[in-house]
Write a protein that holds these residues in place. Sequence first.
Motif, PDB file in Angstrom:
ATOM      1  N   LEU A 252       1.132   3.613   1.150  1.00  0.00           N
ATOM      2  CA  LEU A 252      -0.178   3.502   0.517  1.00  0.00           C
ATOM      3  C   LEU A 252      -1.247   3.391   1.595  1.00  0.00           C
ATOM      4  O   LEU A 252      -1.113   2.594   2.533  1.00  0.00           O
ATOM      5  CB  LEU A 252      -0.222   2.277  -0.396  1.00  0.00           C
ATOM      6  CG  LEU A 252      -1.507   2.057  -1.202  1.00  0.00           C
ATOM      7  CD1 LEU A 252      -1.717   3.180  -2.208  1.00  0.00           C
ATOM      8  CD2 LEU A 252      -1.449   0.709  -1.930  1.00  0.00           C
TER       9      LEU A 252
ATOM     10  N   TRP B 225      -1.475   8.072  -1.602  1.00  0.00           N
ATOM     11  CA  TRP B 225      -0.071   7.954  -1.209  1.00  0.00           C
ATOM     12  C   TRP B 225       0.285   9.117  -0.290  1.00  0.00           C
ATOM     13  O   TRP B 225       0.007  10.270  -0.603  1.00  0.00           O
ATOM     14  CB  TRP B 225       0.840   7.978  -2.431  1.00  0.00           C
ATOM     15  CG  TRP B 225       0.745   6.743  -3.291  1.00  0.00           C
ATOM     16  CD1 TRP B 225       0.014   6.580  -4.421  1.00  0.00           C
ATOM     17  CD2 TRP B 225       1.437   5.521  -3.075  1.00  0.00           C
ATOM     18  NE1 TRP B 225       0.186   5.325  -4.935  1.00  0.00           N
ATOM     19  CE2 TRP B 225       1.071   4.645  -4.128  1.00  0.00           C
ATOM     20  CE3 TRP B 225       2.327   5.061  -2.097  1.00  0.00           C
ATOM     21  CZ2 TRP B 225       1.570   3.344  -4.217  1.00  0.00           C
ATOM     22  CZ3 TRP B 225       2.827   3.773  -2.195  1.00  0.00           C
ATOM     23  CH2 TRP B 225       2.447   2.925  -3.243  1.00  0.00           C
TER      24      TRP B 225
ATOM     25  N   SER C  19      -4.926   1.540  -7.286  1.00  0.00           N
ATOM     26  CA  SER C  19      -4.240   2.706  -6.733  1.00  0.00           C
ATOM     27  C   SER C  19      -3.540   3.508  -7.826  1.00  0.00           C
ATOM     28  O   SER C  19      -3.194   2.962  -8.881  1.00  0.00           O
ATOM     29  CB  SER C  19      -3.204   2.273  -5.700  1.00  0.00           C
ATOM     30  OG  SER C  19      -2.010   1.840  -6.340  1.00  0.00           O
TER      31      SER C  19
END
Length: 660
Positions: A321, A308, A266
Motif C-alpha cells: 500500500l 496498491w 484505501s
Amino acid sequence: MKKWYMNLLLCCLLATCLFPFSIQAHTAGHTERLGTAHFNIGIHSSAYGKGPDGNQVIYAAASGTPTMLNIINPVDGKKIASHPLNGAASAWGMVVDPNGLVYIAGGSFLYRYDPKTDTVTNLGKPVESETALWRLQSDHLGRIFGGTYPNGKVFMYDPEKKSFTDFGQVAQDQGYTRSVAVAQRHVYAGTGVKKAQLIEIMPETGKKNNIPLPEKFASEQDLYDLDAYRGFLFARVTPSNTMLVYDLTKKKWVDEIENVKGSRVSPPDAKGLVYFNIGDELYSYRLSDKELTPTGYKESWSNKGFGWMKLPGAGLKGKSLLSMRYNGSFWIYNPKTGQSKSIEADIEGQPVEIQSIGRGPDGNIYTSGYPTGGFTKYSPEDHEFTRFRGFGQAENMLSTDRFLYLGVYTGGVIYKYDPEKPYDHDPVNVPKATNPRALFSLKSESQDRPFGWAKGDRNLFIGTVPDYGKLGGALTVLNEETESYDVHPNIVSNQSIISLSYNGGIVYGGTSVFGGLGSTPTESEGKLFAYDPAANKKLFEISPLPGEKAIGALSFDKNGYLWGMSPGKIFKFDPATRQVIGSKELFPFSWSSIGHYWRGVFLDYDSDGNFYGTTLGKLFKFNPETWETEILDEDASLYAKDLSGNFYFSRGTDLYRYSR
C-alpha cells in the motif's frame, strides 16, 4: 453678514471632507522586485497507475503558481516527468479512469493527462459559476464526476461526448461539495458547511435523494471525505472526525469509527481489507465483518490518496500500500510482512502567492504563503531570503519588542516566534515545535482566520473570522508576559473582526459583514467599535461609512484622530466625541460582485505626517491635511514598512520594495 460668511465657510469645509479630490500622479520613489518569497511543496491529491513507459507510477499534484503534475517512480522516488497545470494554483482532486487517463481538478478547471502521449489537456471549466473543484471519481464508462465551490454543485464530464453536465446545487444553501463517490451506477456527494449531508444522484436523470445521517450526527458541519468500495460507503464527518459506514444494499448505516484522520480510505486488498488513519496510526478494516485492527504503522500521518503496487525490495511481498504525503514524501506499507519504508519524492517546491507580510522585531521582513503556507525571512541589510519549511498559512502577523506573533489558518492558531533562536517547527508534531511555538487555538471558539491585530500595554489584540458556514467573529486579548488569553465572541453581532488599532487604553475594531466561507451575511454595513479591555466592556459601535460592508484598516494620527478605510473610502473619527468628522471616496469600488471580504486594505500613519497603505492593487500616499492622494505604485498588494521607512508589498508570488 457674519453669520452668512460662517455658514459658507462651514459648507466649504464639509465639501472638503465629503467629496473626492483629484488623485495626483507620483514621480519620485523607486520600486524594485526582490524575488520570489516561497517555494513550497504542498500535495493535496495523488493517484496511482501506469506512466508514459507503461510502468507503475505515482501521480502527485504540487500546488503552486502554477500547480505541477509530477509523475514519480514508486521504487526510488525519482521524477519521470512533470507538467504545469497553467491556470491552477491548487489541485484538490485526481483520479485515473478505466482507460488509464488521469484527470485532475486544478483550481476551477478540469485537466486530463494522457500517459501514452505524455501530454496534459485543459478541458475547461465544468461549471462557469464555480471557482474551485474538489474530489473527482470515475465510473465504469470513464465519465468523471466532481464537486465544486461556492455553490456546492456536482458535475459530470463525458469523454465520449466531450461535454460537461451540471447537476446543480446538491443541497440547499450548502456551498461546498468536497467529496464524491461512485457506486452501483449512482453518484454520492458529501456536502456542507452549514450542515453535513449525503446526497444520492442518478446521473442519467439528475434526480437527487437525501440519505439522512444517523441522528447523533445530524448537527455535524461537513461531510468532508467519501469513498465507496464493494457496496459500502465510507463517510467522514467533521468536526467530530467520525467515519460512518453505510451499507448500500441494506440502505442503512452499519458502523461508526471515531478519531479518523483524513483524507481517504484505501481500495480493498485481496482479503477485503481497506485501510485508513485513526489518529497517527494506520488501521485495517474488514468489509465482511467490520473488524478494525491497528497495523502498528505510525508514519501514515498524511494521506493524499492510496494505491496498491507490487514493488521490489526486501519485505515487500505481494502488493504494498502506498500513499503520498502532503510534504512530497510517500510511504509504503506491506500488510503481509508488516514492513514499511518512506521515500522522498523528487518534487520541486513551487512558487506560491504571498499571503501576509510583516516586519519582525529584528527589522527583517517576514512573509507567509498561500495555499501551502511557508515562512520566509527577507533581510533588508543582506538582501537575502531565508526560507523555512513546514509552517502553515499565516493570515497576518504582528511584532512586539522581542517576538513576532502569527495567526494561522486553519483553526485560528496563534504562534509566537523568537528571531534570536533557531527555527524549529515540525508540522507533524506541532505541540513539540519550539520556534515558532503554538500558544493556543481558537478552533473551540469556532474561529478560523486571525486577520485583525493590534498591540498595547503588554497585550495583543486579535480579531478573527469565524469557521466555515458561521457568522460572528471574536476579539481575543493575549497577555504577552503570562501568555494567558481571553476570548470575547460576537462583539459586533454576526460580523467578523478584520482590523484593530489601540490607543489610550481602548482597542478600536473594524468589522466585515462576511463570515466564514459558506455563510450568508445577515448584516448590511461594516462597523467601527470600541472596547475597553480593563473594564471588559464594549463602549460603542457605529457605521462610519454607510453602505460599506467592511472596515478593513484603522490607524491613529499624531493628534489622536482615528482614520479608517473600506476598499474605496476613507474616514476620520474623533474618539472624544465619537463622531465621524469627514469621509471621502479615494477609489471607485462596488460591492455587487463581492462574495466575501476579509482583507485588502492597509493604512499606516508615518512620521512624515502622511498615511501610506495599499488598497485595490494600489500603493498610495494620503495627506490628512489636504485629503489628497498620490498613487505610488499601480500593482501592489499587502503592506509592511521596514526600519528605514521603505514599503514592502506583493505581486502574486514576488516580494517588492518601494524605496522612498
